[in-house]
Design a protein around this motif. Structure first.
Motif, PDB file in Angstrom:
ATOM      1  N   LEU A   1       0.797  -1.232   0.000  1.00 34.25           N
ATOM      2  CA  LEU A   1       0.000   0.000   0.000  1.00 34.25           C
ATOM      3  C   LEU A   1       0.826   1.277   0.000  1.00 34.25           C
ATOM      4  CD1 LEU A   1      -2.900  -0.927   2.465  1.00 34.25           C
ATOM      5  CD2 LEU A   1      -2.886  -0.989  -0.039  1.00 34.25           C
ATOM      6  N   ASP A   2       2.068   1.222   0.432  1.00 31.34           N
ATOM      7  CA  ASP A   2       2.866   2.450   0.509  1.00 31.34           C
ATOM      8  C   ASP A   2       2.938   3.181  -0.832  1.00 31.34           C
ATOM      9  OD1 ASP A   2       4.685   4.254   2.014  1.00 31.34           O
ATOM     10  OD2 ASP A   2       6.164   3.506   0.588  1.00 31.34           O
ATOM     11  N   PRO A   3       3.127   2.484  -1.968  1.00 31.59           N
ATOM     12  CA  PRO A   3       3.198   3.208  -3.247  1.00 31.59           C
ATOM     13  C   PRO A   3       1.880   3.837  -3.692  1.00 31.59           C
ATOM     14  CG  PRO A   3       4.206   1.016  -3.412  1.00 31.59           C
ATOM     15  CD  PRO A   3       3.441   1.049  -2.131  1.00 31.59           C
ATOM     16  N   VAL A   4       0.759   3.475  -3.059  1.00 29.07           N
ATOM     17  CA  VAL A   4      -0.541   4.017  -3.471  1.00 29.07           C
ATOM     18  C   VAL A   4      -0.615   5.522  -3.226  1.00 29.07           C
ATOM     19  CG1 VAL A   4      -3.051   3.903  -3.047  1.00 29.07           C
ATOM     20  CG2 VAL A   4      -1.684   1.800  -3.122  1.00 29.07           C
ATOM     21  N   GLY A   5       0.111   6.014  -2.207  1.00 30.19           N
ATOM     22  CA  GLY A   5       0.134   7.451  -1.938  1.00 30.19           C
ATOM     23  C   GLY A   5      -1.020   7.940  -1.098  1.00 30.19           C
ATOM     24  N   LEU A   6      -1.377   7.180  -0.061  1.00 35.15           N
ATOM     25  CA  LEU A   6      -2.480   7.570   0.814  1.00 35.15           C
ATOM     26  C   LEU A   6      -2.150   8.854   1.578  1.00 35.15           C
ATOM     27  CD1 LEU A   6      -3.516   4.139   2.403  1.00 35.15           C
ATOM     28  CD2 LEU A   6      -4.382   5.232   0.322  1.00 35.15           C
ATOM     29  N   ALA A   7      -3.194   9.515   2.051  1.00 32.38           N
ATOM     30  CA  ALA A   7      -3.008  10.729   2.853  1.00 32.38           C
ATOM     31  C   ALA A   7      -2.242  10.413   4.129  1.00 32.38           C
ATOM     32  CB  ALA A   7      -4.356  11.359   3.198  1.00 32.38           C
ATOM     33  N   TYR A   8      -2.526   9.254   4.730  1.00 30.09           N
ATOM     34  CA  TYR A   8      -1.808   8.864   5.952  1.00 30.09           C
ATOM     35  C   TYR A   8      -2.091   7.419   6.309  1.00 30.09           C
ATOM     36  CZ  TYR A   8      -6.315   9.653   8.388  1.00 30.09           C
ATOM     37  OH  TYR A   8      -7.631   9.608   8.794  1.00 30.09           O
ATOM     38  N   LEU A   9      -1.248   6.895   7.193  1.00 34.71           N
ATOM     39  CA  LEU A   9      -1.478   5.639   7.897  1.00 34.71           C
ATOM     40  C   LEU A   9      -1.652   5.975   9.365  1.00 34.71           C
ATOM     41  CD1 LEU A   9      -1.445   2.487   8.106  1.00 34.71           C
ATOM     42  CD2 LEU A   9       1.029   2.682   8.492  1.00 34.71           C
ATOM     43  N   HIS A  10      -2.720   5.469   9.981  1.00 32.64           N
ATOM     44  CA  HIS A  10      -3.033   5.710  11.392  1.00 32.64           C
ATOM     45  C   HIS A  10      -2.788   4.387  12.117  1.00 32.64           C
ATOM     46  CE1 HIS A  10      -6.198   7.621  14.338  1.00 32.64           C
ATOM     47  NE2 HIS A  10      -5.052   7.333  14.921  1.00 32.64           N
ATOM     48  N   LEU A  11      -1.767   4.323  12.959  1.00 35.09           N
ATOM     49  CA  LEU A  11      -1.275   3.059  13.485  1.00 35.09           C
ATOM     50  C   LEU A  11      -1.260   3.063  15.005  1.00 35.09           C
ATOM     51  CD1 LEU A  11       0.035   0.387  12.404  1.00 35.09           C
ATOM     52  CD2 LEU A  11       2.245   1.527  12.669  1.00 35.09           C
ATOM     53  N   THR A  12      -1.852   2.027  15.606  1.00 34.25           N
ATOM     54  CA  THR A  12      -1.803   1.884  17.060  1.00 34.25           C
ATOM     55  C   THR A  12      -0.677   0.939  17.443  1.00 34.25           C
ATOM     56  OG1 THR A  12      -3.307  -0.010  17.241  1.00 34.25           O
ATOM     57  CG2 THR A  12      -4.306   2.176  17.142  1.00 34.25           C
ATOM     58  N   ASP A  13      -0.038   1.257  18.562  1.00 31.24           N
ATOM     59  CA  ASP A  13       1.053   0.429  19.070  1.00 31.24           C
ATOM     60  C   ASP A  13       0.491  -0.685  19.946  1.00 31.24           C
ATOM     61  OD1 ASP A  13       3.708  -0.089  18.842  1.00 31.24           O
ATOM     62  OD2 ASP A  13       4.400   1.557  20.100  1.00 31.24           O
ATOM     63  N   ASN A  14       1.338  -1.653  20.276  1.00 32.94           N
ATOM     64  CA  ASN A  14       0.892  -2.814  21.032  1.00 32.94           C
ATOM     65  C   ASN A  14       2.018  -3.282  21.940  1.00 32.94           C
ATOM     66  OD1 ASN A  14       0.587  -5.997  21.241  1.00 32.94           O
ATOM     67  ND2 ASN A  14      -1.442  -5.166  20.811  1.00 32.94           N
ATOM     68  N   ASP A  15       1.676  -3.716  23.145  1.00 32.32           N
ATOM     69  CA  ASP A  15       2.704  -4.165  24.096  1.00 32.32           C
ATOM     70  C   ASP A  15       3.491  -5.358  23.574  1.00 32.32           C
ATOM     71  OD1 ASP A  15       2.059  -2.199  25.925  1.00 32.32           O
ATOM     72  OD2 ASP A  15       0.682  -3.462  27.062  1.00 32.32           O
ATOM     73  N   ASP A  16       2.813  -6.279  22.891  1.00 25.67           N
ATOM     74  CA  ASP A  16       3.469  -7.501  22.435  1.00 25.67           C
ATOM     75  C   ASP A  16       4.145  -7.349  21.077  1.00 25.67           C
ATOM     76  OD1 ASP A  16       2.648  -8.938  24.711  1.00 25.67           O
ATOM     77  OD2 ASP A  16       0.678  -9.302  23.816  1.00 25.67           O
ATOM     78  N   TYR A  17       3.704  -6.376  20.293  1.00 21.45           N
ATOM     79  CA  TYR A  17       4.301  -6.134  18.982  1.00 21.45           C
ATOM     80  C   TYR A  17       4.482  -4.631  18.793  1.00 21.45           C
ATOM     81  CZ  TYR A  17       4.528  -5.466  13.901  1.00 21.45           C
ATOM     82  OH  TYR A  17       4.893  -5.054  12.640  1.00 21.45           O
ATOM     83  N   PRO A  18       5.713  -4.138  18.849  1.00 26.22           N
ATOM     84  CA  PRO A  18       5.952  -2.694  18.706  1.00 26.22           C
ATOM     85  C   PRO A  18       5.770  -2.248  17.259  1.00 26.22           C
ATOM     86  CG  PRO A  18       8.041  -3.852  18.860  1.00 26.22           C
ATOM     87  CD  PRO A  18       6.970  -4.892  19.054  1.00 26.22           C
ATOM     88  N   ALA A  19       4.513  -2.061  16.891  1.00 21.76           N
ATOM     89  CA  ALA A  19       4.177  -1.792  15.491  1.00 21.76           C
ATOM     90  C   ALA A  19       4.810  -0.506  14.970  1.00 21.76           C
ATOM     91  CB  ALA A  19       2.657  -1.739  15.328  1.00 21.76           C
ATOM     92  N   LEU A  20       4.826   0.534  15.798  1.00 26.84           N
ATOM     93  CA  LEU A  20       5.368   1.808  15.329  1.00 26.84           C
ATOM     94  C   LEU A  20       6.837   1.678  14.951  1.00 26.84           C
ATOM     95  CD1 LEU A  20       3.716   4.269  17.870  1.00 26.84           C
ATOM     96  CD2 LEU A  20       3.257   4.118  15.413  1.00 26.84           C
ATOM     97  N   ALA A  21       7.625   1.066  15.826  1.00 27.95           N
ATOM     98  CA  ALA A  21       9.058   0.924  15.557  1.00 27.95           C
ATOM     99  C   ALA A  21       9.310   0.010  14.364  1.00 27.95           C
ATOM    100  CB  ALA A  21       9.761   0.380  16.800  1.00 27.95           C
TER     101      ALA A  21
END
Length: 370
Positions: free
Chosen positions: A254-274
């Protein structure tokens, strides 16, 4: 007292189609302030207009079609009445200089015949029920066994999102966010225990999300579209044993699609942001309060300074502090409590009656003068 050094949260942000006066995003929060047919109540315009100083507002989840309705008095974007109701909201926000995206939220397996206008059994990727009782219009009930979606159902759900996204623009929204998180339809296709399919949508759990985002981007333009994801979020009995491979693959697509943004929540068991920030070249909104205490000013600033996101979304802090940017500028402790009794009731109480910092100070001075 105002900060002598400007908080990173209050600095402007500009990239792609976004030009924001600060980096504070109001996260989507269901409030159940709609008529029974899904048309937002007039008070909804007041609620969002009060919070228009946010860099960006994201609405509560809105069903794209009654086929995807998850709960009673959740708003929709299907009919002319819905569009008219939301147009009053966007006009009120724009009159205050704000920007607002509509979040499209298809419930999938979430829902009950007693809380759906169609009175039918909800459908999801597989026939796997929600493990706990669900809210209905007259209380709570055991979750029904959902119907497994056919490939025609899947195509219809995608078409419903495209139609609702176009309705959102017609209603005056600046853009649309697809809710791919927090146990709703797109998340159900991504998760291990809610997608037991053996067809192409089960063999590749990212397929539905990819087709959905691509279709809506083609329908309204990628620059008007955001996507919210919550990798590993266990809400409502969701299970993702190892989220990283699927979400990495999804973002690579999806990154090449050129969306306005990605809204991402973090998680204790999986550090999604990092883990996922390096795979996303566009704007990234971080949410670090999901399943935790409300996000503090310091936590939001740390997300920006460590480079994990460009913007930070706040939920409960915006709920009780309509003037959140001013509160942060004044180093306010953000301690106004939530009126839990009226959190989901249909009126203004517990909704638009939270005071601004200036109003609080005026009340204190008046009380001291008595």
């Amino acid at each position: 007292m105002t900060n002598t050094a400007t908080s990173a949260l209050l600095t402007p942000y500009s990239a792609g189609s976004l030009s924001l006066p600060n980096r504070l995003v109001m996260a989507p929060m269901s409030r159940h302030r709609a008529h029974e047919d899904g048309t937002p109540l007039p008070v909804v315009a007041d609620y969002y207009a009060q919070r228009a100083e946010a860099g960006l507002l994201v609405t509560e989840g809105i069903w794209p079609h009654r086929r995807g309705q998850s709960d009673w008095r959740i708003p929709g974007l299907e009919t002319e009445a819905h569009v008219s109701g939301w147009r009053a909201v966007t006009q009120a926000v724009h009159a205050r200089g704000g920007r607002i995206f509509a979040q499209l939220m298809h419930g999938g397996r979430q829902g009950h015949p007693r809380s759906r206008l169609l009175g039918d059994i909800p459908a999801g990727p597989s026939a796997v029920p929600v493990p706990s009782p669900v809210h209905v219009k007259d209380g709570k009930a055991e979750a029904p066994m959902p119907r497994e979606m056919t490939t025609d159902d899947i195509r219809t759900a995608i078409d419903d999102h495209v139609a609702a996204a176009r309705n959102a623009l017609w209603a005056g929204f600046d853009g649309v966010e697809i809710h791919g998180a927090n146990s709703y339809l797109t998340h159900q296709f991504l998760a291990d225990n809610t997608n037991l399919r053996t067809d192409a949508y089960g063999q590749d759990k990212t397929r539905f999300a990819t087709e959905l985002v691509t279709a809506v981007a083609e329908g309204i333009g990628p620059h008007r579209l955001g996507l919210r994801l919550s990798p590993g979020n266990p809400q409502f009995g969701m299970s993702e044993h190892d989220p990283a491979p699927a979400y990495r693959a999804l973002l690579d697509t999806l990154d090449p699609v050129g969306l306005a943004y990605l809204h991402l929540t973090d998680n204790d068991d999986y550090p999604a942001l990092a883990d996922l920030r390096p795979r996303w070249s566009g704007t990234l909104i971080a949410n670090v309060g999901e399943n935790h205490e409300p996000t503090t000013q310091h936590q939001g600033e740390r997300v920006l300074t460590n480079g994990h996101a460009d913007l930070v979304s706040y939920g409960r802090a915006f709920l009780t502090h309509p003037d959140l940017p001013a509160r942060i500028a004044a180093n306010d402790p953000l301690a106004t409590p939530i009126d839990m009794e009226h959190l989901y009731t249909p009126g203004a109480e517990g909704y638009t009656d939270y005071p601004t910092l200036e109003e609080e100070r005026t009340r204190r001075l008046a009380a001291a003068a008595r």
